[in-house]
Design a protein around this motif. Structure first.
Motif, PDB file in Angstrom:
ATOM      1  N   UNK B 573       0.850  -1.170  -0.099  1.00 31.62           N
ATOM      2  CA  UNK B 573       0.027  -0.089   0.118  1.00 31.62           C
ATOM      3  C   UNK B 573       0.800   1.236   0.087  1.00 31.62           C
ATOM      4  N   UNK B 574       2.058   1.106  -0.635  1.00 34.13           N
ATOM      5  CA  UNK B 574       2.893   2.350  -0.464  1.00 34.13           C
ATOM      6  C   UNK B 574       2.253   3.251  -1.549  1.00 34.13           C
ATOM      7  N   UNK B 575       2.150   4.676  -0.989  1.00 34.77           N
ATOM      8  CA  UNK B 575       1.616   5.592  -2.274  1.00 34.77           C
ATOM      9  C   UNK B 575       2.623   6.028  -2.984  1.00 34.77           C
ATOM     10  N   UNK B 576       2.340   6.074  -4.317  1.00 32.91           N
ATOM     11  CA  UNK B 576       3.486   6.288  -5.023  1.00 32.91           C
ATOM     12  C   UNK B 576       3.005   7.645  -6.251  1.00 32.91           C
ATOM     13  N   UNK B 577       1.663   8.169  -5.915  1.00 33.00           N
ATOM     14  CA  UNK B 577       1.270   9.059  -6.640  1.00 33.00           C
ATOM     15  C   UNK B 577      -0.293   9.253  -6.839  1.00 33.00           C
ATOM     16  N   UNK B 578      -0.872   9.938  -7.732  1.00 37.29           N
ATOM     17  CA  UNK B 578      -2.152  10.075  -7.742  1.00 37.29           C
ATOM     18  C   UNK B 578      -2.564  10.101  -9.301  1.00 37.29           C
ATOM     19  N   UNK B 579      -3.869   9.719  -9.475  1.00 45.84           N
ATOM     20  CA  UNK B 579      -4.193   9.824 -11.008  1.00 45.84           C
ATOM     21  C   UNK B 579      -5.393  10.638 -10.981  1.00 45.84           C
ATOM     22  N   UNK B 580      -5.385  11.475 -11.908  1.00 47.17           N
ATOM     23  CA  UNK B 580      -6.673  12.409 -12.354  1.00 47.17           C
ATOM     24  C   UNK B 580      -7.941  11.686 -13.076  1.00 47.17           C
ATOM     25  N   UNK B 581      -8.972  12.016 -12.567  1.00 50.82           N
ATOM     26  CA  UNK B 581     -10.086  11.583 -13.403  1.00 50.82           C
ATOM     27  C   UNK B 581     -10.245  12.321 -15.052  1.00 50.82           C
ATOM     28  N   UNK B 582      -9.825  13.454 -14.884  1.00 49.03           N
ATOM     29  CA  UNK B 582      -9.765  14.058 -16.334  1.00 49.03           C
ATOM     30  C   UNK B 582      -8.734  13.412 -17.315  1.00 49.03           C
ATOM     31  N   UNK B 583      -7.470  13.295 -16.589  1.00 41.58           N
ATOM     32  CA  UNK B 583      -6.276  12.605 -17.393  1.00 41.58           C
ATOM     33  C   UNK B 583      -6.882  11.134 -17.920  1.00 41.58           C
ATOM     34  N   UNK B 584      -7.554  10.661 -17.138  1.00 35.84           N
ATOM     35  CA  UNK B 584      -7.944   9.093 -17.546  1.00 35.84           C
ATOM     36  C   UNK B 584      -8.801   9.281 -18.564  1.00 35.84           C
ATOM     37  N   UNK B 585      -9.846   9.985 -18.580  1.00 39.59           N
ATOM     38  CA  UNK B 585     -10.902   9.891 -19.496  1.00 39.59           C
ATOM     39  C   UNK B 585     -10.440  10.722 -20.894  1.00 39.59           C
ATOM     40  N   UNK B 586      -9.357  11.632 -20.634  1.00 36.54           N
ATOM     41  CA  UNK B 586      -8.704  12.081 -21.938  1.00 36.54           C
ATOM     42  C   UNK B 586      -7.920  10.936 -22.795  1.00 36.54           C
TER      43      UNK B 586
END
Lengths: 130, 620
Positions: B573-586
């Protein structure tokens, strides 16, 4: 009189055995002690309120412990101990309750009123003084 | 030991800071600048900057045109007033300077070839959103020489290129992930089209249909905003009239729908011939083992030679198109102009000049439509056909059949002429033309450039963009024992709806939601008694890089969060970052559109980049 914070917590928890809002006493105990390890919640004037947000309770439960002799909690010698269990989903209720207690338990006369309360009615009415 | 720890009291918020925090939360509540809204703001900025760049390019073109011809009126008018020898020499000299610019630019930048590109379509479709600044500048200067000296090629290509370049620079400034950088370049391209043609809807759909190959709200919204801002800016600078105001049109018989449909089919057959012609001439020039300046000078000489007799061929064809609708040219005049314009355009385009073929294509389609309309009038006089109708419908149909983008073509003709009367007929003819053309043509006007760049490059670029590329590293985190005051201060400092809580070794423990705490921000008594562990949501959804995009999308659908934390795996469960919904949809929208790349998407409004790619200009 309890000799330590863990003993005080256990004695207060034991009163919850039959509480219909309790789901799992062991889990509640573990959650409260884990929370104590991270950063024991304390107030000035000798008040400790060990608590946890956990799904081992259905609704908010609170057990009040009054000790004429101070109990050694980390960082404070507590005479009034408020043990609280809050369901995980009830963040707002938790913050509301904590805010209420933190605001009212800072006055010495309130604390004296709480310490000398003989029952829940007197205890609650002590808050009304403020 | 009867006092609470004093260390934590030092972390209290000052009353002023608390008031500021409450005000910020109020702003967030009422205006809530989510990532999508921030993207929209950037789209508007890009639209404005693109229009300004386009106008600057127009002015620079006029200045050079004045140096060459002594006039700043339309390029055709300028050439008509020149002595014959000068009609020949101006395109030759201009083409020579354009070639020298490309050639020397090539030599200066050729030492570094890698991922950066000069092609905005490539940057959007398969690239990483980077457009080389220096190489683009070289191409823009070369285009400036060509266009201002009468080359039969449009300035819309460089206008779009410059706007896309500015958008790419803005993307670098934002440090956003690849899909958003691509989206910004796409916004730049839309702004360029919109400002070149005073056509905001077509600008947005040009990019959506041809470059992105998809019409997704997530990407279309910024494109539309960018186009509209660019159009308004351009209108404020140069006026608001449609580019080709059509004369009053009237249908005398509903039977006219039949010859118009037939014309759709006919132009659908002719569009592949036109594309083949452009390719063949280009192939002939590429076989010449001459240096670029000489090849382009030959192209300029061909245009100059034709301009001696037909100065109307100079420029992109905008004036010619306008004359077509307002002067009653006979059949043979139109046919002659069509042939010489085709020759001049294919010579300019084939010689390697930087510029657009969009407007020349509009003229060719329109001229074919006029010719067809005159024949219909001759064969079926009872229909009382208006050749203008055929000219307009022909313009759109030929564009649809050449570009493989019927929606854009319909919108473009409507916006160029603001004539609604023809729209139903235009729609049918465009669709028929497109389907007919696609029987014979697999690579439309904009399907060339990427193929030239080679399948290996194409594949490698596609492979480089995966879900991992969407991860934004170093998200804002707090330890589980962070006080309520620290939490409030962090929300004040950063525009996030959730703050991640981590334990030892950055193990993800949960997230604190601004929504949960906003009502308690004015309670100073909480600042030292509540910690992050008390109010975090331990079940906050998280994803792993090993999970697919579909799973990530499903998790987004379960929460209202704009971002989700990414952990290396579900054990540590080591946090390595985040992902954005907008980026994913694009990203998903782009993935869905890519299989169509080989079919329809690809090249440019202009020639494939003769200038070598330069290194990345800037960050990351």
């Amino acid at each position: 009189m309890a000799g330590s914070d863990v003993e005080a917590i256990d004695r207060l928890l034991s009163t919850l055995q039959e509480n219909p809002n309790l789901v799992d006493l062991t889990a509640l105990r573990r959650a409260i002690l884990d929370r104590q390890k991270v950063d024991p919640p304390l107030l000035p004037m000798g008040v400790a309120f060990p608590h946890a947000r956990t799904d081992s309770v259905r609704n908010i439960v609170m057990v009040i412990g009054i000790s004429p002799e101070p109990i050694p909690f980390p960082g404070v010698a507590a005479r009034l101990v408020l043990l609280i269990g809050v369901p995980k989903k009830a963040i707002s209720e938790y913050l509301e309750l904590t805010s209420f207690l933190a605001r009212h338990l800072r006055g010495e006369h309130v604390l004296d009123g709480l310490m000398s309360a003989k029952g829940i009615e007197q205890f609650l009415s002590a808050f009304a003084v403020t | 030991m009867d006092n609470a720890p004093t260390a934590r009291s030092r972390t209290r918020l000052s009353p002023a800071l608390r008031r500021l925090l409450i005000f910020k939360v109020w702003l967030v509540e009422h205006f809530r600048p989510s990532e999508r809204q921030v993207t929209l703001i950037w789209a508007a900025v890009i639209g404005f900057a693109g229009a300004i760049a386009a106008e600057a390019f127009r002015k620079a073109t006029l200045f050079l045109q004045f140096l060459g011809t002594g006039e700043i009126r339309g390029i055709v008018t300028s050439f008509e007033n020149l002595p014959l020898w000068q009609r020949f020499i101006v395109p030759v000299v201009g083409a020579f300077f354009a070639g020298v610019t490309l050639w020397s630019g090539n030599r200066l930048i050729t030492s570094v070839r890698q991922k950066s590109t000069t092609d905005y379509m490539e940057a959007v479709v398969v690239g990483n959103g980077y457009i080389s600044f220096r190489a683009s500048l070289v191409k823009a200067i070369s285009a400036l020489f060509s266009i201002s000296s009468g080359a039969s090629i449009g300035r819309e290509g460089p206008l779009v290129q410059l706007a896309a370049l500015l958008a790419s620079l803005a993307g670098r400034l934002r440090h956003c992930p690849v899909p958003q950088k691509r989206q910004m370049v796409a916004c730049g391209a839309a702004a360029g089209i919109a400002s070149a043609y005073n056509a905001p809807i077509a600008g947005a759909f040009f990019v959506a249909e041809i470059i992105l190959g998809t019409v997704v709200v997530e990407s279309l919204g910024p494109l539309i905003l960018s186009s509209v801002v660019a159009t308004f800016t351009t209108r404020a600078l140069i006026g608001a009239s449609p580019l080709y105001r059509s004369p009053d049109l009237g249908f005398h018989s509903r039977w006219e729908a039949l010859p118009l449909c037939l014309m759709g089919l006919l132009l659908g057959f002719l569009a592949p011939v036109y594309l083949q012609l452009l390719r063949q001439v280009e192939r002939i020039f590429s076989r010449l083992k001459y240096p670029v300046p000489l090849k382009m000078t030959i192209g300029g000489a061909i245009v100059g030679g034709i301009a001696v007799f037909f100065p109307q061929v100079c420029g992109n064809g905008q004036e010619l198109l306008s004359s077509l609708f307002h002067q009653n040219w006979d059949f043979y005049t139109i046919l002659t102009l069509l042939i010489v314009k085709l020759a001049a355009t294919s010579a300019t385009f084939g010689s390697g000049a930087v510029g657009g073929v969009f407007t020349p294509t509009l003229f060719i389609g329109s001229a074919l439509g006029f010719l067809y309309g005159q024949m219909v009038l001759l064969l079926f006089p009872n229909l009382q056909s208006d050749p203008n109708i055929y000219g307009l419908v022909g313009m759109g149909t030929f564009l649809a059949a050449s570009s493989g983008a019927p929606i854009m073509a319909i919108l473009m003709v409507f916006e160029l002429t603001l004539s609604y009367t023809i729209v139903p007929y235009l729609m049918v003819a465009c669709v028929l033309g497109y389907y007919c053309s696609s029987i014979f043509e697999r690579r439309f006007m904009y399907g060339e450039s990427l193929e030239r760049k080679g399948a290996a490059f194409f594949s490698s670029q596609l492979a480089e963009v995966s879900v991992t590329d969407l991860i934004r590293t170093d998200p804002i985190t707090l330890p589980e024992q962070a006080s309520f005051a620290e939490i409030a201060r962090t929300f004040l400092q950063f525009q996030f709806q959730h703050i991640y809580v981590v334990g030892e070794d950055r193990r993800f423990l949960g997230a604190v939601s601004l929504h949960d705490v906003k009502a308690f921000l004015d309670r100073p008594e909480l600042e030292t008694v509540v910690i992050a562990a008390d109010i975090m949501d331990e079940n906050f959804p998280r994803i792993s890089p090993l999970q697919g995009t579909a799973e990530a999308l499903r998790k987004f659908s379960e929460t209202n969060a704009e971002r989700l934390p990414v952990v290396d795996n579900f054990n540590s469960q080591r946090l390595i970052g985040s992902i954005s919904k907008t980026d994913l949809i694009l990203h998903l929208a782009g993935e869905q559109s890519r299989p169509s790349v080989g079919r329809a998407v690809g090249a440019n409004l202009e020639q494939p980049a003769p200038v070598a790619a330069s290194p990345r200009d800037g960050d990351q």
